[in-house]
Design an enzyme around this catalytic site. Sequence first.
Site, short mmCIF file in Angstrom:
data_model
loop_
_atom_site.label_atom_id
_atom_site.label_comp_id
_atom_site.label_asym_id
_atom_site.label_seq_id
_atom_site.Cartn_x
_atom_site.Cartn_y
_atom_site.Cartn_z
N GLU A 42 -1.63 3.97 -10.60
CA GLU A 42 -2.25 4.63 -11.75
C GLU A 42 -3.13 5.78 -11.28
OE1 GLU A 42 -5.10 3.53 -15.61
OE2 GLU A 42 -5.06 2.16 -13.89
N LYS A 143 -1.02 6.82 -21.41
CA LYS A 143 -1.70 5.55 -21.69
C LYS A 143 -2.23 5.56 -23.12
CE LYS A 143 -4.99 2.53 -19.25
NZ LYS A 143 -5.90 2.47 -18.07
N CYS A 181 -2.02 -0.40 -16.35
CA CYS A 181 -3.23 -1.20 -16.21
C CYS A 181 -3.40 -2.17 -17.38
CB CYS A 181 -4.44 -0.29 -16.02
SG CYS A 181 -5.83 -1.08 -15.16
#
Length: 324
Positions: A42, A143, A181
């Site tokens: 990430e 995200k 995540c």
Amino acid sequence: MPLTIAVAQYPTQKTTSRTIQLIENLTRKSASEGVNLLVFPEAFLGGYPRTSTFGASVGVRTDAGRDEYYAYWQQAVDLGDVSPEGLGIYEAAGDGTRQRLEAVARETGVFLVAGVVEKAGGSLWCAVVFVDPRRGVVGKRRKVMPTGTERVVWGVGSQKTLKAIDAEIAGEKVVLGAAICWENYMPLLRTSLYSQGVTIYLAPTADPRESWIATLQHIALEGRCFVVGCNQYVTTESLPSYVPGATLAQREMMEDDGDEIVVGESGEVVSNGGSVIFDPLGNILAGPLWGSAGLLKARIENVEEAVIRGKLDLDTAMGGHYAR
């Protein structure tokens, strides 16, 4: 033909140019070792500003925090996407990052998946890009829910980018999907990926807790897919120079013209890694890798066979016998 997956557990370098150089070096090294799919963590390009506050508290933003944000923005990448929602309309040149990723993928034949911090105007987005050796960038998703203080500096991505990617890797047709995540704690987001028939589920993260491993094992069992967890190994030596917790040595390195690669061999550990690869029945194929930078690899004989065997008794994909 077997497919070999590798995870690059390395820290972001002190400049974006050097991070791209590290990606190129690791991709060539991986290709020489027979790797077909290489995954980076990430926010690898642009950096994960661990321990930063950006001078923000409720009702207050400081001048020092704005300086820190500007320094972070400078390290973010411009992929040339002209879509306001980040849907991957590459009609602008960007800063050259996209072209360099495509070039090294094409040169080596390695399919790349990399976490990036993407800038659009004055805003930043945490994203993942998929780079096919033949077709170039074939997908990018942002995200949809930054975690905690990440929301100070990262925008909320469009759910329209939550798309799986059909690819042929090592002669085998696979479906790649990525959840970034703590998106992996969002049941409906996971369901969206399962419903698109994901066979290799990618989970780039910044979460270094041991409990994270159990999360990824659960996803492998729930989705009956291969799961690839990828994190950075970071110490105060390898934190970005603008982060208040970075060591003096790292700050000084920003001022020289050397080509050294920082892997965090000294300093206090702030992210202990934990990259891992699971098969569709929740068995560990490689890792977890704790306490050092490095490449983690797993060889898969037949992706389709392993996934379908797992779905004998559990199929949560759209239309599957457990999709209730």
